[in-house]
Write a protein that holds these residues in place. Structure first.
Motif, PDB file in Angstrom:
ATOM      1  N   VAL A  20      10.745   0.777   0.662  1.00  0.00           N
ATOM      2  CA  VAL A  20      11.118   1.001   2.062  1.00  0.00           C
ATOM      3  C   VAL A  20      12.643   1.080   2.142  1.00  0.00           C
ATOM      4  N   SER A  21      13.160   2.071   2.833  1.00  0.00           N
ATOM      5  CA  SER A  21      14.608   2.212   2.965  1.00  0.00           C
ATOM      6  C   SER A  21      15.199   1.024   3.713  1.00  0.00           C
ATOM      7  N   GLY A  22      16.281   0.471   3.164  1.00  0.00           N
ATOM      8  CA  GLY A  22      16.947  -0.635   3.839  1.00  0.00           C
ATOM      9  C   GLY A  22      17.460  -0.243   5.210  1.00  0.00           C
ATOM     10  N   PHE A  23      17.688   1.057   5.423  1.00  0.00           N
ATOM     11  CA  PHE A  23      18.187   1.497   6.722  1.00  0.00           C
ATOM     12  C   PHE A  23      17.100   1.429   7.800  1.00  0.00           C
ATOM     13  N   LEU A  53       4.105  -2.593   8.957  1.00  0.00           N
ATOM     14  CA  LEU A  53       3.957  -3.781   9.792  1.00  0.00           C
ATOM     15  C   LEU A  53       4.658  -5.002   9.193  1.00  0.00           C
ATOM     16  N   ALA A  54       4.453  -5.250   7.910  1.00  0.00           N
ATOM     17  CA  ALA A  54       5.008  -6.453   7.283  1.00  0.00           C
ATOM     18  C   ALA A  54       6.531  -6.487   7.343  1.00  0.00           C
ATOM     19  N   PRO A  55       7.236  -5.459   6.844  1.00  0.00           N
ATOM     20  CA  PRO A  55       8.708  -5.516   6.917  1.00  0.00           C
ATOM     21  C   PRO A  55       9.238  -5.509   8.348  1.00  0.00           C
ATOM     22  N   ILE A  56       8.560  -4.777   9.249  1.00  0.00           N
ATOM     23  CA  ILE A  56       9.012  -4.742  10.648  1.00  0.00           C
ATOM     24  C   ILE A  56       8.914  -6.131  11.275  1.00  0.00           C
ATOM     25  N   LEU A  57       7.808  -6.827  11.050  1.00  0.00           N
ATOM     26  CA  LEU A  57       7.655  -8.166  11.619  1.00  0.00           C
ATOM     27  C   LEU A  57       8.634  -9.147  10.993  1.00  0.00           C
TER      28      LEU A  57
END
Length: 504
Positions: free
Chosen positions: A132-135, A344-348
């Motif tokens: 997933v892009s860090g940006f 979902l996981a990184p967003i949360l």
């Protein structure tokens, strides 16, 4: 003609969701107790309807453009609105000092949230082996501190110019979650201060109008606020309806902004001095920023020519408020469930981490800011998670008639955040994906650290200002004479027009 109805019905669906949200807010006791605005309720219903394919022929993409333009209109109508009275209750220094505390909280959050979001996603990739892009973590700061309009604006630029997939969608998701966090944590925090009697405005309370979401009939004898007017007529209805006249002013600004951008784009072409793609700064994706400047100049000309009586500020405020409502419901309906589910996981993780850090920062800065610290705490938290309008709504819980100086501080804040963060908002934010991780963290994280280092200077200024006045004791739970005096000192303060910091 049937083909022309698709966009019109999309707008009608936004309006329908707002109406449904308002009805549910007034009829369901748990929604009344939560004080969640109708735009969020209606937006969530619209999101579910689209996700379950209950609106055949329509997808989240149909509401993205509407969201962008309502955001733009909210800013431009805000800047056409006059500043009102400029005399600061309690002394100009108090307004400036309080506004600078709010500016510090927001500006630190702008840099801190971006750095935290980037690091959380980078850490998530390292632990899970994802790519997933860090940006997609960095854009959280534009969704939280700046709101859906800028998240969509910068996300679109990152996506189209630099190939960061789903950047616009993820930005809108963060903006939606930011609104939810602002109310989920901000309302209980404001209630806690009210319960302990830490608010300066002792007349402030949550009346039935506030909970119901509608004004009761005039002449209410139970202390509920009487419905205010919507402004005055400027043009005679036999000639032109006043609302159409004000929309015409906005249309002039819209056309001028479009012509300006088209003209500049034709001159600069693909110029990239020092590796900076200048064309990005003058693209229509940043229409709101250039439109803001056009409207400021238009208002200056109107006032200089003595034509301010031809513009009704209350009408412009209603246009701003309506545009914000449509923008919020459109933001939620623009979310693509597939993107949310996939990330979902990184967003949360990013949302929870950023929310906690922001809450702690606002609590600390509010505590250090002295008198009216509780008001500044909830206001800054609302601004740093949702919008300046969200901060104003949370402030209204503790200062119902806006008799303290905090609303005036917010007016100063809206200008100060642009000046303090000019390097981020005008130069770096549009070109973030072109930066190396080290440079990105240096710019955003370094800005936050530099502003944190300014806190001792603010404390020294505050101690000097309190040398001849009682000290604040709100942090200990005992409102002091000086805190209570803040109400009387600013009793003549009128509420300014407030929106998301412009670069809100």
């Amino acid at each position: 003609m049937q083909d022309s109805f698709h966009g019109v019905i999309a707008f009608a669906l936004l309006a329908l969701m707002l109406w449904v949200g308002s009805q549910l807010r007034s009829r369901l006791s748990w929604l009344r107790a939560s004080l969640v605005p109708a735009s969020i309720v209606g937006g969530l219903i619209g999101f579910l309807a689209l996700s379950l394919d209950l609106l055949p022929g329509y997808s989240p993409a149909d509401f993205t453009a509407l969201t962008f333009h309502f955001f733009t209109l909210s800013f431009m109508s805000l800047c056409l609105t006059g500043g009102g009275r400029q005399d600061a209750p309690g002394g100009g220094g108090s307004i400036v000092r309080g506004g600078l505390w709010l500016t510090l909280a927001w500006s630190i959050s702008l840099g801190m949230q971006g750095a935290i979001g980037f690091l959380v996603v980078t850490g998530y990739d390292a632990v899970t082996g994802s790519d997933v892009s860090g940006f997609l973590g960095a854009i959280v700061t534009h969704g939280f501190t700046q709101g859906p309009g800028q998240a969509l604006t910068y996300g679109t630029i990152w996506e189209t110019e630099y190939g960061i997939a789903n950047a616009a969608q993820v930005g809108l998701i963060y903006a939606s979650l930011g609104f939810l966090m602002a109310f989920a944590l901000g309302v209980p925090l404001a209630r806690r201060y009210l319960t302990k009697g830490l608010n300066a405005n002792r007349a402030s309370r949550l009346d039935d109008n506030f909970r119901l979401g509608f004004f009761t009939r005039a002449g209410d004898d139970e202390g509920n606020q009487q419905a205010p007017g919507m402004g005055r007529m400027v043009s005679h209805p036999g000639n032109l309806d006043s609302l159409a006249y004000h929309l015409g002013l906005l249309a002039i600004a819209y056309v001028i902004t479009h012509l300006w951008l088209t003209f500049v784009q034709g001159i600069i072409g693909n110029a990239s001095p020092f590796g900076i793609n200048v064309g990005v700064l003058f693209s229509h994706n940043l229409f709101f920023l250039h439109g803001l400047g056009v409207c400021v100049l238009m208002r200056m000309v109107i006032d200089r020519l003595g034509l301010s009586h031809r513009v009704d500020d209350e009408t412009l405020k209603r246009i701003t408020g309506s545009a914000v409502d449509f923008m919020v419901v459109g933001t939620l309906m623009s979310i693509q469930f597939a993107v949310l589910y996939a990330l979902l996981a990184p967003i949360l993780l990013v949302t929870v981490t950023v929310t906690i850090a922001t809450l702690v920062g606002c609590l600390l800065i509010g505590r250090l800011s002295g008198n009216l610290g509780p008001e500044r705490t909830v206001t800054s938290f609302g601004c740093c998670c949702g919008s300046t309008g969200t901060g104003l709504l949370l402030l209204r819980m503790m200062d119902a008639d806006f008799s303290t100086s905090v609303p005036k501080e917010l007016a100063f804040f809206n200008l100060a955040i642009v000046v303090v963060n000019l390097h981020i908002l005008m130069i770096f934010a549009p070109i973030v994906p072109s930066l190396t991780p080290a440079i990105y963290l240096l710019v955003f994280g370094g800005t936050a650290i530099a502003l944190i280092a300014c806190i001792p200077l603010m404390l020294m200024w505050g101690r000097h200002g309190r040398a001849s006045s009682p000290s604040s004791g709100w942090a200990e739970g005992v409102p002091t004479q000086g805190h209570a005096a803040a109400q009387s000192d600013s009793a003549s303060a009128s509420s300014p027009t407030i929106s998301k910091g412009a670069a809100s």
